[in-house]
Design an enzyme around this catalytic site. Structure first.
Site, PDB file in Angstrom:
ATOM      1  CG  HIS A 153      37.446  15.868 -15.766  1.00 21.76           C
ATOM      2  ND1 HIS A 153      37.134  15.031 -14.609  1.00 21.76           N
ATOM      3  CD2 HIS A 153      37.066  16.988 -15.466  1.00 21.76           C
ATOM      4  CE1 HIS A 153      36.754  15.595 -13.734  1.00 21.76           C
ATOM      5  NE2 HIS A 153      36.733  16.894 -14.162  1.00 21.76           N
ATOM      6  CD  GLU A 158      34.110  19.618  -5.991  1.00 19.65           C
ATOM      7  OE1 GLU A 158      33.528  19.319  -7.190  1.00 19.65           O
ATOM      8  OE2 GLU A 158      34.866  19.872  -6.100  1.00 19.65           O
ATOM      9  CG  ASP A 179      33.248  15.456  -8.138  1.00 13.28           C
ATOM     10  OD1 ASP A 179      33.332  14.313  -8.589  1.00 13.28           O
ATOM     11  OD2 ASP A 179      34.090  16.465  -8.519  1.00 13.28           O
ATOM     12  CB  CYS A 194      30.768  25.808 -11.679  1.00 12.45           C
ATOM     13  SG  CYS A 194      31.728  25.064 -10.386  1.00 12.45           S
TER      14      CYS A 194
END
Ligand code: PEP
Ligand code: MG
Length: 580
Positions: A191, A433, A457, A504
């Site tokens: 992240h 995911e 993920d 995404c």
């Protein structure tokens, strides 16, 4: 001059001086003092709290004048704590009673306080634990003469060098003084990397030992395109990089001319290109890069930013702001995805053996119905201001999806009871995911309005490779045949059920993958705003027929190396994409 190679985590080039950020846990000494020393220990404590208070007041002033809203709210409670006579009184009494150094007495007092708060049933009190730890750390820093540097306080432009950075710390980098990032740890889809890309800060992560190689003040070049950091560059290298920087900016400006054109393939398929955002202010960049909407608003960053649970009203304000800013364009807000590398002290910070496989995202929300309800109510209330879609993260099977849908219905009922308006037909989708969701997407598709594939993920769970671990980053391969097959399964099942399949994860914004994703049949791609123009340019120059042919060829291949080489050559022959 020395060149270090890491992972290209956010593109662009930054030339500047190093600021070495080291947020070390403080070691607190313990020793006995004589009665005569009590007075001087009290004095030391008084001075340290006064300095901590001044620092907080200064911080409050900069952040309220400054760029990131809502950031100063928690500072008031920190100041109040330092001014609380009961707190200082306890420290002074314990000094007289225990005859230990004041750092130790402070630590004990804080531990007592934390224990009391943690055993309380009051959620608000429990949440104050982080604040208390934060204030005590600030005072301890002054007592021990350690320097506590905040990333929002930087006075000049720097290249941030650090071992690792929490996503919550990385939030402080939004439109700040950090022009480049070089980090020992981290992977391309950690992240911190995602935030660096969102804030358009060139970054190289996974360098292993950059913190051993440089000191504050050293000159470095961060080349986020190639994934290298050049330490103490010579004059010729600097000149070469300054020229590249000019070319890079010119290219960015040229790409922006595509803003008003649709992302339409040569044979007429329209692809929705949307932006991923983490903070509401990023809608500005989404619009200026020509986004068709927001494909993913990672709502957990609202929580990480305030370091606490935002109230329903605070969330409603943030969601409404995003919806209003985007006009009538689609805004997909993902419900809270805490867990993994995103922890929230006092709320979602329990130690787990495998946090990535643990109590995260929808699992956390379903077991914290109070938190989930307030988020869903806030989303529904905000829905009247625009074109909202709600998306659930980490769905692993139909039971979880049904529970999430039920929670949404309950939130609607509670608003109806309160007589509060919301849009009645809000599309609801899920992130696909987990491999189990991908493989059962025919079942899941019947209950939702759209899918969005979260490759960050999905790759992590399919190849069993931690997305943030630089040691095994070589295994993290979006073109692994196993990953490509799963994407195909999801798209086909979505289309069979008549719903769109979007993506995404970071793969959606990687220009090298664009043609493959077209060939696999994706209907929309959501990415960091600045990737939109380049991906659009590629889409506008190929046909779906070409793309399907490319997918057909690579699906016959047996290894990721073979696919990687073939796709890289194919793309480089046709497009001038910047790759490492
Ligand atoms: C993903 O997993 O691909 C995704 C978009 O979600 P996040 O990166 O926030 O886990
Ligand atoms: Mg995810």
């Amino acid at each position: 001059m020395k060149t270090l190679t890491g992972i290209s985590a956010s593109p662009g080039i930054a030339i500047g001086v190093v600021f070495y950020y080291h947020d070390e846990t403080i070691k607190v000494p313990k020793y006995t003092i004589g009665k005569v020393e009590v007075k001087s220990e009290k004095k030391r404590f008084g001075e340290a709290t006064a300095r901590a208070r001044d620092e907080l007041l200064a911080l409050k002033e900069t952040s309220t004048n400054g760029k990131v809203e809502d950031q100063s709210r928690f500072l008031d409670s920190h100041i109040l704590m330092l001014e609380d006579p009961e707190f200082t009184g306890n420290i002074e009494r314990n000094l007289e009673k225990d005859l230990k150094n004041v750092e130790w007495i402070l630590l004990e007092e804080i531990d007592n306080l934390v224990r009391r708060l943690e055993s309380s049933d009051d959620v608000y009190l429990k949440e104050r634990v982080l604040d208390i730890r934060d204030v005590s750390k600030r005072v301890l820093n002054h007592l021990l003469f350690t320097e506590r540097i905040s990333l929002v306080d930087l006075e000049s432009e720097v290249i941030l060098v650090t071992h690792n950075l929490l996503p919550s710390d990385a939030l402080a980098l939004y439109k700040g003084k950090v022009k480049g990032i070089a980090m020992d740890a981290g992977g391309k889809t950690s992240h911190t990397a995602i935030l660096a890309r969102a804030f358009e800060i060139p970054a190289v992560l996974g360098l292993s030992e950059i913190t051993q190689e440089v000191r504050t003040g050293d000159e470095v070049i961060v080349d986020g395109n190639k994934g290298i950091v050049i330490v103490k560059p010579d004059a010729a290298t600097k000149r070469r990089y300054r020229d590249s920087l000019r070319v890079y900016h010119a290219r960015e400006i040229e790409l922006l001319t595509l803003n008003d054109l649709p992302a339409e393939s040569k044979d007429g398929k329209l692809i929705k290109l949307m932006a991923n955002i983490e903070v509401p202010e990023e809608t500005e960049s989404a619009l200026s890069h020509g986004a068709d909407g927001i494909g993913l608003f990672r709502s957990e960053f609202l929580f990480l930013r305030s370091n606490a649970l935002p109230s329903e009203d605070e969330q409603y304000d943030a969601y409404s702001r995003v919806l209003k800013a985007m006009g009538g364009k689609k805004v997909t807000i993902r419900t809270l995805d805490l867990g993994g590398d995103k922890t929230l002290a006092g709320i979602k910070d329990i130690k787990e053996a495998n946090p990535i496989l643990g109590w995260r995202a929808i699992r956390f929300c379903l077991s914290r119905g109070d938190i989930f309800l307030s988020q869903l109510r806030a989303l529904l209330r905000a829905s009247v201001y625009g074109n909202l879609q709600i998306m659930f993260p980490m769905i692993s099977g139909v039971e979880e999806l049904e529970k999430a849908l039920e929670a949404l219905e309950n939130a609607k009922d509670s608003l109806r009871r309160d007589g509060i308006d919301f849009a009645e037909n809000i599309p609801v989708g899920i992130m696909v995911e987990t491999p189990s969701a991908a493989l059962t997407s025919d079942i899941l598709a019947k209950q939702v309005n759209f899918f969005s594939i979260g490759t960050n993920d999905l790759i992590q769970y399919t190849i069993a490779v931690d997305r943030g671990n630089e040691r095994i980053a070589y295994l993290y391969e979006p073109f692994h045949p196993g990953v490509l097959r799963l994407i195909k399964v999801v798209v086909d099942y979505a289309h069979a059920a008549g719903i769109p399949a979007h993506m995404c994860g970071e793969m959606a914004g990687d220009p090298i993958a664009t043609v493959i994703l077209l060939g696999l049949g994706l209907d929309g791609l959501s990415m960091s705003a600045f990737s939109i123009p380049e991906v659009k340019k590629i889409i506008r120059t190929v046909s779906i027929w070409d793309a399907e042919e490319l997918v057909g060829t690579i699906s016959e291949m047996r290894s990721v190396v073979e696919i990687d080489n073939y796709v890289n050559n194919w793309m480089h022959e046709r497009f001038d994409i910047v790759t490492a």
